[in-house]
Write an enzyme that holds these catalytic residues in place. Structure first.
Site: not given
Length: 891
Positions: A331, A374, A409, A438, A440
């Site tokens: 990030e 990432n 996300h 990651e 979801d």
């Protein structure tokens, strides 16, 4: 990404001497208030003491007071809070049993005159020496009456200490009353058991990419338990959610602890699963000592890089040759910053060099490991470009970057398949691996909704969104080497506490480890109910000629895609009048066959019946233009990408708001094969069954206004250039039903769009620190009028408050905006100009346009109303499909 079940906080649990007055009994003298069977625990404060409750921060004053009584004589008055996490806390260790569900509740009220505020009930547990913070519930509390907070909690693992506390993170000094707190043991839940007889996900995607999950070591405490079994059955790659982060592995300088990391790693190795390292360098969950010198000031670059090297050498070196990939930096992109890099302490001290060194150190510590950068929201074009440029710079310098990780996300609404497709495609030429790290999918589309159970229609929506997403992943399987879910089941997800406390269901398995529709959408889509899609037909506003040449009125409609396996096969737009439904269908098929056709289905009463009724009709429009209908007129024309059908279909007494059952099916004939693609009914049963048709609503369509050419001076003064311009008004409401409005006029020239907004607002406020909650206007521009459900590079949101303070989304377009604002007797005036982005439009072209007024009516920092010209969806900041139309006229 921070795993929401473990929120690190610096807590002082010392009991202030000020709290040890007559309102307290000493903790040692406190009776055990649980009954003999430990079935319940209650606090009513009727003995005039705090009954063992104490302040978390040490500054709180807790008093048994009559003012705080919900029932009886006394309740607990909470004062003296100075930080958001301050509040009353009680030790309930003796009550709590591992794996046992409990119901928790409390009654709360605010002192008279206090504005409404949110209060949270949270469990803090210490397990294996590590503190965990797990939300039970939260909700708004008011001064006007008592509110009951209630929720359920199950202790996931045997713990050394368990406490319950109440806090108000957004209101650090909030005082409140609390009474009748109760914790009650619920009947034991049946032991969870996974479904052993369903396909393993890792096998389904064996030929595509690795399939992984993040997890916490508490989920594998019993390596033969159901949680561990689910991981072993479905995944072949694992990621430790928190155990390898800096605060877990080196909480104090030079003191390393790999107890939990080794547990996570050993579980993966013992069961033949690849293990992924997350994360080495991050702005969050890194202890502050990393960035500080002995004097407390920021450390030098040399000291910071020395600490980084030692940390990476130790952590990566410990698992050398055994962890296949590392998120080296996490990030680091922030598109609001001038260079596109997050202004973290890492960057403030070492600049971009810290990123370079992190990769060099990691590669030296383990040359065999794949090294990733990432980040989240890589579907945002501006952020994505900054990330692309950074990786390119690093590669050109010889920095060993092996891959890019897309967190993803997502939500059930966004990003769209097209955005994901563009994201993966954007990095293709860099010659690096790509992983979804990651994944979801939140069941919400905003931060305010909350449900106790997952609505079935949203379960189905989530399933199709997952399917569309994975269709894109499979399209790019030559690029994507792993897809990793951020959690395995809905009971173990950070989204239950972020961005707000509420139940969320973002994964493929539910809280009981059972496969959801989302799972079946990836394994066997036929087991997922057909989702009923919704589209709108706009009023035609005039005569439509069926001649293949589209009148300007067609711009009022919204293009709706027809997709199959992630590819857009066609797109349709619809208009209506009292007696006709007009449809254009663009089919993307360059292989010409005269028997190719578009089939349109109409269910006049939207009856959704398993058999045809008299009002149900089918119309077939052929690519060849043959087989004309007696009542339906149509025209076929050739296009660059295939062909277009323009058709007029009879309807009976069409009225505003009417809903028709509707579907479109594309028949692509090639030899003996016929490939069918449907907008809604993917089962192919349209010829006999209307129950799976979508719904087409006869709508008003977007508002329409013309702007003349002209170039005013932007100084906040209404000059002569604005004379004769017909105004529009923000008379629709996104929030509230009354409040501040604006009279708006527009002009344009070949370089810029000009807006004059005269706002009526009796109380001007910028009390809130959030720009969107201040009294302001927001201008939305979609230059190419694409009406997409996401922002394209030409789309912008421009916010200006009454003091001419500006904010722009995306921030990269900030240079486009020039503005001036002046206060008036009854509000304020904003004059603004916005440079065209992309290809400037020409005279007589249409652009997407909208404008809204944000209003803090009483000056308390909350947005009380939002009025807008056209789009009442509340999604204008990210979705252009609801904008009105602005025609660029002549002088």
């Amino acid at each position: 990404m921070n795993w929401g079940l473990i929120r690190k906080r610096s807590l002082s649990l010392m009991l202030s001497a000020a709290l040890l007055g007559t309102t307290f009994m000493s903790l040692a003298a406190m009776p055990n208030r649980a009954n003999a069977e430990q079935e319940s625990l209650s606090y009513d404060f009727e003995d005039g003491t705090a009954q063992g409750w104490y302040g978390r921060g040490g500054s709180e004053v807790l008093t048994a007071a009559a003012l705080a009584a919900h029932s009886g004589v006394y309740g607990l008055q909470v004062e003296g809070r100075t930080q958001g996490w301050n509040g009353p806390q009680a030790d309930i260790t003796s009550m709590m049993k591992e794996g046992q569900p409990y119901a928790l509740s409390a009654w709360l009220r605010l002192p008279a005159g206090t504005p409404d505020a949110s209060v949270s009930m949270t469990i803090q547990r210490t397990t294996g020496g590590t503190d965990h913070y797990e939300s039970v519930t939260s909700g708004p509390v008011q001064a006007g009456g008592w509110v009951r907070l209630k929720g359920e909690y199950t202790l996931p693992a045997a713990s050394e200490k368990v406490t319950i506390y109440f806090e108000s993170s957004d209101h650090p000094t909030l005082a409140f009353y609390i009474d009748d707190i109760r914790i009650e043991r619920l009947p034991d839940s049946p032991p969870a058991a996974i479904q052993e007889d369903i396909p393993s996900l890792k096998d389904v995607f064996e030929d595509d990419f690795m399939l992984g999950s993040a997890f916490l070591v508490s989920e594998i405490a019993d390596p033969n338990g159901p949680d561990a079994k689910l991981l072993k059955k479905h995944f072949n790659s694992l990621t430790a959610g928190n155990e390898l982060k800096w605060d877990a592995t080196e909480p104090q300088e030079g003191t390393f602890d790999f107890t939990r990391a080794d547990q996570a790693f050993r579980f993966a190795v013992d069961h033949g699963m690849a293990f992924r390292g997350h994360t080495l360098v991050w702005h969050s969950q890194t202890p502050d000592w990393v960035f500080r010198g002995a004097d407390g000031n920021l450390a030098s670059k040399e000291v910071l890089l020395q600490r980084m090297k030692r940390h990476i050498d130790t952590v990566v070196g410990r698992y050398k040759g055994r962890i296949y990939a590392w998120d080296v930096v996490n990030e680091v992109i922030d598109p609001s910053q001038p260079q596109g890099l997050r202004n973290s302490l890492w960057y403030q001290i070492a600049g971009e060099e810290y990123i370079e060194k992190a990769f060099e150190y990691a590669h030296a510590a383990d040359p065999s490991a794949k090294l990733f950068i990432n980040d989240y929201n890589t579907h945002d074009p501006v952020k994505r470009q900054y990330l692309y440029d950074l990786i390119k710079r690093l590669k050109e310098k010889g920095i060993p970057v092996d891959g890019v990780g897309h967190q993803m996300h997502n939500s059930i609404q966004s990003p769209s398949p097209q955005q994901i497709d563009a994201t993966i495609g954007a990095f293709r030429d860099l010659g690096i691996e790509q992983q979804i790290t990651e994944l979801d999918m939140s069941s919400y589309t905003n931060d305010t909704d909350s449900w106790e159970t997952f609505p079935v229609d949203l379960q189905i929506r989530q399933a199709y969104q997952y399917k569309d997403t994975f269709d894109v992943f499979k399209k790019h399987k030559d690029q994507i080497t792993a897809v990793i879910f951020w959690g395995k089941d809905d009971g173990n997800t950070w989204l239950r506490t972020f961005p707000t406390v509420r139940k969320n269901w973002p994964l493929l398995f539910d809280e009981n480890l059972q496969a959801k529709y989302a799972y079946w959408a990836l394994v066997d889509p036929g087991k997922v109910p057909v989702e009923i899609g919704h589209a709108s037909a706009s009023t035609s506003a005039g005569l439509i000629n069926i001649d293949g040449r589209l009148e300007e009125a067609w711009a009022r409609g919204t293009s709706v895609p027809v997709r199959k396996n992630g590819e857009t096969k066609a797109a349709f737009t619809s208009l209506w009048d009292q007696r006709h439904l007009y449809v254009t269908i663009d089919v993307f098929d360059t292989t010409v066959n005269g028997n190719d056709a578009v089939e349109v289905y109409i269910d006049g009463n939207n009856g959704k019946t398993p058999a045809y009724e008299p009002d149900d009709k089918k119309y077939t429009f052929r690519r060849s233009g043959t087989n004309p209908h007696k009542h339906a007129d149509y025209k076929t024309i050739r296009t660059e990408g295939g062909y277009r059908i323009e058709a007029s279909i009879p309807i009976e007494n069409g009225v505003l708001g009417q809903e028709l059952g509707f579907d479109i099916r594309i028949a692509d004939r090639s030899g003996k094969d016929v490939l069918m693609s449907s907008w809604n009914d993917t089962t192919g049963s349209q010829d006999t069954d209307t129950s799976k048709f979508g719904v087409l609503k006869l709508d008003e369509g977007p508002r329409y206004v013309s702007a003349k050419q002209g170039t005013p001076v932007i100084d906040g003064t209404i000059d002569a250039a604005w004379n004769g311009m017909d105004p529009i008004r923000t008379d629709r409401y996104v929030i509230g039903s009354a409040g501040s409005t604006a009279k708006v006029r527009t002009l344009w020239d070949h370089e810029r769009l000009y807006i004059l907004a005269e706002v009526k607002d009796t109380l001007l406020s910028k009390q809130s620190g959030n720009a969107y909650e201040q009294d302001s206007i927001e201008i939305f521009v979609d230059t190419n009028n694409a009406k997409t459900d996401f922002f394209e590079p030409d789309d912008g949101q421009y916010r200006i408050n009454f003091d001419n303070e500006r904010s722009v989304n995306p921030a990269s377009l900030s240079g486009n905006l020039i503005s001036a604002a002046k206060r008036t007797e009854d509000g304020y005036v904003v004059e603004a100009s916005i440079a065209w982005t992309g290809v400037p439009p020409k005279a007589n072209e249409l652009i997407g346009f909208d404008i809204q007024v944000n209003n803090d009516e009483d000056g308390d920092g909350d947005r009380d109303s939002v009025s807008i010209w056209n789009d009442t969806s509340g999604q204008s900041y990210q979705n252009t499909s609801g904008y009105g139309l602005l025609k660029l006229g002549e002088r």
